[in-house]
Design a protein around this motif. Structure first.
Motif, PDB file in Angstrom:
ATOM      1  N   GLU A  23       0.827  -1.200   0.000  1.00  0.00           N
ATOM      2  CA  GLU A  23       0.000   0.000   0.000  1.00  0.00           C
ATOM      3  C   GLU A  23       0.863   1.253   0.000  1.00  0.00           C
ATOM      4  O   GLU A  23       1.917   1.283   0.622  1.00  0.00           O
ATOM      5  N   PHE A  24       0.395   2.287  -0.694  1.00  0.00           N
ATOM      6  CA  PHE A  24       0.988   3.611  -0.618  1.00  0.00           C
ATOM      7  C   PHE A  24      -0.058   4.518  -0.007  1.00  0.00           C
ATOM      8  O   PHE A  24      -1.162   4.634  -0.530  1.00  0.00           O
ATOM      9  N   VAL A  25       0.264   5.130   1.136  1.00  0.00           N
ATOM     10  CA  VAL A  25      -0.705   5.941   1.875  1.00  0.00           C
ATOM     11  C   VAL A  25      -0.138   7.342   2.032  1.00  0.00           C
ATOM     12  O   VAL A  25       1.031   7.514   2.347  1.00  0.00           O
ATOM     13  N   LEU A  26      -0.957   8.338   1.818  1.00  0.00           N
ATOM     14  CA  LEU A  26      -0.564   9.704   2.083  1.00  0.00           C
ATOM     15  C   LEU A  26      -1.603  10.317   3.017  1.00  0.00           C
ATOM     16  O   LEU A  26      -2.619  10.830   2.586  1.00  0.00           O
ATOM     17  N   SER A  27      -1.372  10.140   4.320  1.00  0.00           N
ATOM     18  CA  SER A  27      -2.215  10.821   5.306  1.00  0.00           C
ATOM     19  C   SER A  27      -1.316  11.888   5.915  1.00  0.00           C
ATOM     20  O   SER A  27      -0.509  11.606   6.787  1.00  0.00           O
ATOM     21  N   PRO A  28      -1.400  13.111   5.390  1.00  0.00           N
ATOM     22  CA  PRO A  28      -0.477  14.148   5.834  1.00  0.00           C
ATOM     23  C   PRO A  28      -0.411  14.248   7.358  1.00  0.00           C
ATOM     24  O   PRO A  28      -1.416  14.124   8.043  1.00  0.00           O
ATOM     25  N   ARG A  29       0.782  14.449   7.857  1.00  0.00           N
ATOM     26  CA  ARG A  29       1.013  14.478   9.297  1.00  0.00           C
ATOM     27  C   ARG A  29       1.754  15.754   9.640  1.00  0.00           C
ATOM     28  O   ARG A  29       2.715  16.116   8.975  1.00  0.00           O
ATOM     29  N   ILE A  30       1.287  16.437  10.668  1.00  0.00           N
ATOM     30  CA  ILE A  30       1.957  17.628  11.164  1.00  0.00           C
ATOM     31  C   ILE A  30       2.188  17.447  12.651  1.00  0.00           C
ATOM     32  O   ILE A  30       1.419  16.756  13.327  1.00  0.00           O
ATOM     33  N   GLY A  31       3.269  18.018  13.165  1.00  0.00           N
ATOM     34  CA  GLY A  31       3.520  17.850  14.584  1.00  0.00           C
ATOM     35  C   GLY A  31       4.701  18.642  15.086  1.00  0.00           C
ATOM     36  O   GLY A  31       5.319  19.414  14.357  1.00  0.00           O
ATOM     37  N   ALA A  32       5.009  18.423  16.353  1.00  0.00           N
ATOM     38  CA  ALA A  32       6.129  19.070  17.018  1.00  0.00           C
ATOM     39  C   ALA A  32       6.902  18.019  17.791  1.00  0.00           C
ATOM     40  O   ALA A  32       6.341  17.026  18.251  1.00  0.00           O
ATOM     41  N   ASN A  33       8.202  18.265  17.933  1.00  0.00           N
ATOM     42  CA  ASN A  33       9.086  17.321  18.600  1.00  0.00           C
ATOM     43  C   ASN A  33       9.954  18.095  19.584  1.00  0.00           C
ATOM     44  O   ASN A  33      10.516  19.126  19.240  1.00  0.00           O
ATOM     45  N   ALA A  34      10.047  17.591  20.813  1.00  0.00           N
ATOM     46  CA  ALA A  34      10.941  18.161  21.817  1.00  0.00           C
ATOM     47  C   ALA A  34      11.961  17.099  22.190  1.00  0.00           C
ATOM     48  O   ALA A  34      11.599  16.014  22.629  1.00  0.00           O
ATOM     49  N   GLU A  35      13.232  17.407  21.984  1.00  0.00           N
ATOM     50  CA  GLU A  35      14.303  16.479  22.318  1.00  0.00           C
ATOM     51  C   GLU A  35      15.005  16.975  23.572  1.00  0.00           C
ATOM     52  O   GLU A  35      15.451  18.122  23.636  1.00  0.00           O
ATOM     53  N   LEU A  36      15.099  16.119  24.581  1.00  0.00           N
ATOM     54  CA  LEU A  36      15.667  16.498  25.865  1.00  0.00           C
ATOM     55  C   LEU A  36      17.048  15.889  26.041  1.00  0.00           C
ATOM     56  O   LEU A  36      17.213  14.676  25.877  1.00  0.00           O
ATOM     57  N   LEU A  37      18.028  16.725  26.367  1.00  0.00           N
ATOM     58  CA  LEU A  37      19.397  16.294  26.652  1.00  0.00           C
ATOM     59  C   LEU A  37      20.011  15.452  25.544  1.00  0.00           C
ATOM     60  O   LEU A  37      20.848  14.590  25.788  1.00  0.00           O
ATOM     61  N   LYS A  38      19.568  15.641  24.299  1.00  0.00           N
ATOM     62  CA  LYS A  38      20.072  14.893  23.144  1.00  0.00           C
ATOM     63  C   LYS A  38      19.980  13.378  23.345  1.00  0.00           C
ATOM     64  O   LYS A  38      20.738  12.616  22.780  1.00  0.00           O
ATOM     65  N   SER A  39      19.026  12.942  24.193  1.00  0.00           N
ATOM     66  CA  SER A  39      18.888  11.517  24.493  1.00  0.00           C
ATOM     67  C   SER A  39      17.463  10.991  24.391  1.00  0.00           C
ATOM     68  O   SER A  39      17.265   9.830  24.080  1.00  0.00           O
ATOM     69  N   PHE A  40      16.475  11.827  24.691  1.00  0.00           N
ATOM     70  CA  PHE A  40      15.081  11.402  24.681  1.00  0.00           C
ATOM     71  C   PHE A  40      14.259  12.401  23.876  1.00  0.00           C
ATOM     72  O   PHE A  40      14.544  13.582  23.866  1.00  0.00           O
ATOM     73  N   SER A  41      13.233  11.900  23.228  1.00  0.00           N
ATOM     74  CA  SER A  41      12.415  12.747  22.391  1.00  0.00           C
ATOM     75  C   SER A  41      10.936  12.471  22.657  1.00  0.00           C
ATOM     76  O   SER A  41      10.528  11.324  22.787  1.00  0.00           O
ATOM     77  N   ILE A  42      10.169  13.550  22.738  1.00  0.00           N
ATOM     78  CA  ILE A  42       8.718  13.454  22.897  1.00  0.00           C
ATOM     79  C   ILE A  42       8.102  14.141  21.684  1.00  0.00           C
ATOM     80  O   ILE A  42       8.476  15.263  21.349  1.00  0.00           O
ATOM     81  N   THR A  43       7.180  13.468  21.034  1.00  0.00           N
ATOM     82  CA  THR A  43       6.558  13.984  19.824  1.00  0.00           C
ATOM     83  C   THR A  43       5.048  14.051  20.007  1.00  0.00           C
ATOM     84  O   THR A  43       4.451  13.132  20.563  1.00  0.00           O
ATOM     85  N   VAL A  44       4.436  15.133  19.556  1.00  0.00           N
ATOM     86  CA  VAL A  44       2.978  15.212  19.461  1.00  0.00           C
ATOM     87  C   VAL A  44       2.666  15.501  17.996  1.00  0.00           C
ATOM     88  O   VAL A  44       3.377  16.248  17.339  1.00  0.00           O
ATOM     89  N   PHE A  45       1.624  14.883  17.482  1.00  0.00           N
ATOM     90  CA  PHE A  45       1.318  15.027  16.065  1.00  0.00           C
ATOM     91  C   PHE A  45      -0.164  14.832  15.817  1.00  0.00           C
ATOM     92  O   PHE A  45      -0.914  14.389  16.681  1.00  0.00           O
ATOM     93  N   GLY A  46      -0.555  15.137  14.619  1.00  0.00           N
ATOM     94  CA  GLY A  46      -1.905  14.862  14.150  1.00  0.00           C
ATOM     95  C   GLY A  46      -1.838  14.400  12.717  1.00  0.00           C
ATOM     96  O   GLY A  46      -1.159  15.015  11.894  1.00  0.00           O
TER      97      GLY A  46
END
Length: 139
Positions: free
Chosen positions: A95-118
């Motif tokens: 399958e080829f799917v294009l469900s556009p995704r937008i979001g933000a990413n916060a990376e802490l101490l260059k070791s952990f990342s938290i992402t929120v998206f829609g």
């Protein structure tokens, strides 16, 4: 310019009666190339089936990011994209799917990342929210 590897899980938020429950949507291994303020990411993913007893889909997806802020402790990025090519295990289709995704990413101490998206669901006019947690390595 950094090369970034990350491993983690993304959850979509599902309403069950009156409670919102995070449901694991993708288990991800990704590579991101930092190009100054912009970045380009390619991810491999495995998506579990709805009862978490097997695999629903495996594939590749990508996105383009823009760095808003960077310090030794915190990096904030916006991202958009996500064309997906995947093998659907349930019905044995590619399958080829294009469900556009937008979001933000916060990376802490260059070791952990938290992402929120829609994910923008193109067949229905709404935004499907989600979040992700990742372990990050810069090299």
């Amino acid at each position: 310019m950094d090369n970034i590897l990350y491993l983690g899980v993304e959850f979509i938020l599902v309403a069950v009666l009156i409670i919102v429950v995070p449901f694991p949507a993708y288990f991800i291994a990704g590579y991101e190339k930092d190009l100054g303020n912009f970045s380009l990411a390619v991810e491999t993913f495995v998506s579990p089936d709805s009862n978490m007893s097997g695999i629903n889909m495996v594939g590749l997806r990508g996105h383009l990011g823009y760095k808003l802020f960077e310090s030794d402790f915190l990096t904030l990025k916006l991202f958009a994209g996500e064309p997906i090519i995947a093998y659907n295990v349930t019905n044995s289709n590619i399958e080829f799917v294009l469900s556009p995704r937008i979001g933000a990413n916060a990376e802490l101490l260059k070791s952990f990342s938290i992402t929120v998206f829609g994910n923008i669901i193109t067949t229905r006019p709404y935004l499907s929210p989600g979040a992700g947690l990742f372990v990050v390595t810069h090299f």
